[in-house]
Design a protein around this motif. Structure first.
Motif, mmCIF file in Angstrom:
data_model
loop_
_atom_site.group_PDB
_atom_site.id
_atom_site.type_symbol
_atom_site.label_atom_id
_atom_site.label_comp_id
_atom_site.label_asym_id
_atom_site.label_seq_id
_atom_site.Cartn_x
_atom_site.Cartn_y
_atom_site.Cartn_z
ATOM 1 N N ARG A 5 82.065 46.392 9.437
ATOM 2 C CA ARG A 5 82.863 47.168 10.392
ATOM 3 C C ARG A 5 82.096 48.387 10.901
ATOM 4 O O ARG A 5 82.113 48.688 12.094
ATOM 5 N N HIS A 6 81.427 49.085 9.979
ATOM 6 C CA HIS A 6 80.676 50.271 10.396
ATOM 7 C C HIS A 6 79.368 49.879 11.083
ATOM 8 O O HIS A 6 78.934 50.528 12.025
ATOM 9 N N LEU A 9 79.461 49.271 14.743
ATOM 10 C CA LEU A 9 79.641 50.441 15.614
ATOM 11 C C LEU A 9 78.409 51.335 15.642
ATOM 12 O O LEU A 9 78.491 52.491 16.058
ATOM 13 N N ARG A 13 78.113 55.077 17.141
ATOM 14 C CA ARG A 13 78.115 56.156 16.155
ATOM 15 C C ARG A 13 76.799 56.928 16.106
ATOM 16 O O ARG A 13 76.799 58.139 15.914
ATOM 17 N N VAL A 121 79.290 56.592 5.240
ATOM 18 C CA VAL A 121 79.456 56.322 6.671
ATOM 19 C C VAL A 121 78.865 57.487 7.453
ATOM 20 O O VAL A 121 79.276 58.635 7.257
ATOM 21 N N ASP B 139 88.687 53.435 14.286
ATOM 22 C CA ASP B 139 87.236 53.479 14.473
ATOM 23 C C ASP B 139 86.754 54.770 15.130
ATOM 24 O O ASP B 139 85.608 55.166 14.940
ATOM 25 N N PHE B 140 87.603 55.412 15.911
ATOM 26 C CA PHE B 140 87.121 56.557 16.685
ATOM 27 C C PHE B 140 87.904 57.856 16.462
ATOM 28 O O PHE B 140 87.493 58.901 16.936
ATOM 29 N N VAL B 143 88.146 57.901 11.474
ATOM 30 C CA VAL B 143 86.854 57.987 10.788
ATOM 31 C C VAL B 143 86.341 59.420 10.771
ATOM 32 O O VAL B 143 85.531 59.801 9.924
#
Lengths: 133, 395
Positions: A5-6, A9, A13, A121, B139-140, B143
């Motif tokens: 999942r991370h 992105l 990110r 993360v 996700d945005f 997090v």
């Protein structure tokens, strides 16, 4: 663990990669493939400068699971210079008093620790713009 | 007054049930839901519900329990009926009511139950914060460590900055909520607060203080609905007609909305509701809005057309939102005074509007209330569910 999942992105990110609409030129972050402005397909990648200004901000004292060790921390809505807005923590503030309109720039920092043996993360946070830049 | 006949395919609320909002250490989610369901059914005991719509947001994350439709129907002695959960974060209650409304309106069933239920007190703060944050964009937003209070604070700081309103501009919403909760036996907090207390309140996330924020707690509320052609005979209480039922959505993340200080979903849901009911905002006698944080009260009043953009806070200054005011809100304390029951909120709100329209609101009664509106919000306003309820004279 949510590694995939991370990982999925990482462009967003680590490098603030979003999209630009080929039809109306609207810059889009986070990417969403359909332009929120004109409703047409938008898949052209666009890298944001990472510069913007504080639209609003606050402090979190009572943090959710995974963020407790960082509390208290400052979160903000940052208006990017290309138009879109992002939600992000502010960092490297030192003695600086945050205010609406303050110029900030993106840096990469640890966002969350998923337990002793879990993944760390990483992602974007924003710091006051260095005057040299 | 002439005898009126109910419209056959109109939808009416013919029973309500409420449990007190509190930290119910000794009671489970299913027990709270059962109490509310039984109370609602007792108001029209001859009616047999064919469906149960459960409003819930948190039981998967906080109680490791999915499939509340089956769990609660079974526990309430309703095996065999149609049942499922409806989830739209803090708007779940209104969303579940709308599903029941649609089922009855279509003629697919004659009578249905809606129950909103939440259990949070089994968990500690960080887990509850994380569960509530699931309403946001994981996700945005989440997090980055945001919380529901932080999102409200981002909106409130910007609002105070843009409107140049004083720091205590929203105090009146909190004072009004607590004043109204004092006489509500189902409320978590039963005493009024003073303006000085608001000024001294500890900060949760500046500028949001504990007196801007509704406390999250356990509770359940239920509604029993019937079609006009299936209304039970001989009810003592007048049936309350659902004159409008709407849902509208926008982006879950505040950063994805072009104008964060205007709740577009709330505005669309409200204006569509006025259109459905064939009336205007001025005709609404009371408005149960979703004041999970005081800033949302100001923004909801603006979105629904009770105040111009940036002027919603002024309604809290001059008594306009009080029981005798132009537009009474949160007449039983709202989320601030009653307590915040997340996905169950919309069901509490609708039950409170019913009590007002049936003239059984006791000390909280709004005089001559005939038209009431309820609106619940998911997250920071991404989902808005709006209902307009009317007492038809002569029914």
């Amino acid at each position: 663990m949510e590694v995939s999942r991370h990982w999925r992105l990482k462009k967003e990110r680590y490098a603030m990669v979003g999209e630009v609409c080929p039809h109306c030129e609207q810059k889009i972050f986070p990417p969403r493939d359909i332009c929120p402005d004109c409703g047409q397909e938008a898949r052209t990648l666009f890298r944001f400068s990472g510069r913007g200004e504080v639209y609003s901000y606050t402090t979190v004292y009572s943090a959710p699971t995974g963020h407790e060790v960082n509390a208290p921390y400052t979160v903000a809505l940052v208006r990017l210079e290309e138009g879109p807005m992002v939600t992000a923590q502010l960092t490297d503030l030192g003695e600086k008093q945050v205010e609406i309109g303050m110029p900030v720039e993106m840096v990469t920092r640890r966002l969350r620790a998923e337990g002793e043996s879990g993944i760390l993360v990483y992602g974007y946070k924003f710091r006051p713009q260095l005057s040299a830049s | 007054m002439s005898e009126m006949k109910p419209s056959p395919n109109a939808v009416y609320i013919v029973g309500i049930g409420l449990t007190q909002v509190a930290e119910h250490w000794e009671r489970s989610l299913r027990e709270l839901a059962l109490e509310a369901i039984q109370a609602a059914r007792a108001e029209s005991p001859t009616l047999q519900p064919e469906a149960l719509y459960v409003a819930n947001m948190l039981s998967v994350s906080l109680s490791a329990q999915a499939q509340l439709g089956a769990l609660l129907a079974d526990f309430a002695g309703l095996r065999g009926i149609e049942a499922c959960t409806v989830e739209a974060a803090g708007a779940s209650g209104g969303a579940a009511l709308r599903q029941a409304y649609l089922a009855l309106r279509s003629g697919a069933c004659q009578a249905a139950l809606v129950v909103g239920a939440e259990k949070v007190s089994d968990k500690v703060s960080a887990e509850i914060e994380a569960a509530l944050a699931t309403a946001s964009d994981a996700d945005f937003e989440s997090v980055q460590g945001i919380t529901a209070a932080a999102l409200a604070a981002l909106l409130m700081r910007r609002y105070l900055n843009e409107t140049q309103a004083p720091p205590d501009a929203l105090a009146g919403f909190s004072l009004n909520a607590h004043a109204n909760a004092a006489a509500n036996p189902y409320a978590m907090f039963r005493r009024p607060i003073k303006k000085e207390a608001y000024a001294r309140a500890a900060m949760l996330s500046e500028p949001v203080s504990i007196l801007d924020a509704a406390p999250v707690a356990d509770g359940a509320a239920a509604l029993l609905l019937a079609r006009g052609d299936a209304l039970p005979e001989g009810s003592v209480l007048p049936p309350i007609r659902i004159a409008a039922s709407t849902i509208a959505v926008t982006a879950p993340a505040i950063h994805d909305r072009p104008d964060p200080l205007f709740l577009t979903a709330a505005a669309e849901a409200a204006h569509r509701a006025y259109q459905q009911a064939g009336l205007s905002a001025e005709e609404v006698d009371l408005f149960e809005l979703h004041d999970v944080f005081t800033i949302y009260a100001a923004l909801a009043l603006e979105a629904a057309g009770f105040a111009a953009r940036g002027e919603g806070w002024r309604l809290a200054q001059d008594g306009a939102i009080g029981r005798e005011g132009k537009i009474p809100i949160c007449t039983f304390g709202g989320s601030k005074g009653r307590g915040d029951t997340a996905g169950a909120t919309g069901v509490y709100q609708a039950a409170e509007v019913v009590m007002q329209l049936q003239g059984r609101a006791g000390e909280n009664q709004v005089r001559d209330a005939r038209i009431g509106m309820a609106q619940c919000l998911g997250g920071s306003g991404a989902t808005a569910a709006t209902h307009i309820l009317i007492r038809d004279d002569g029914l």
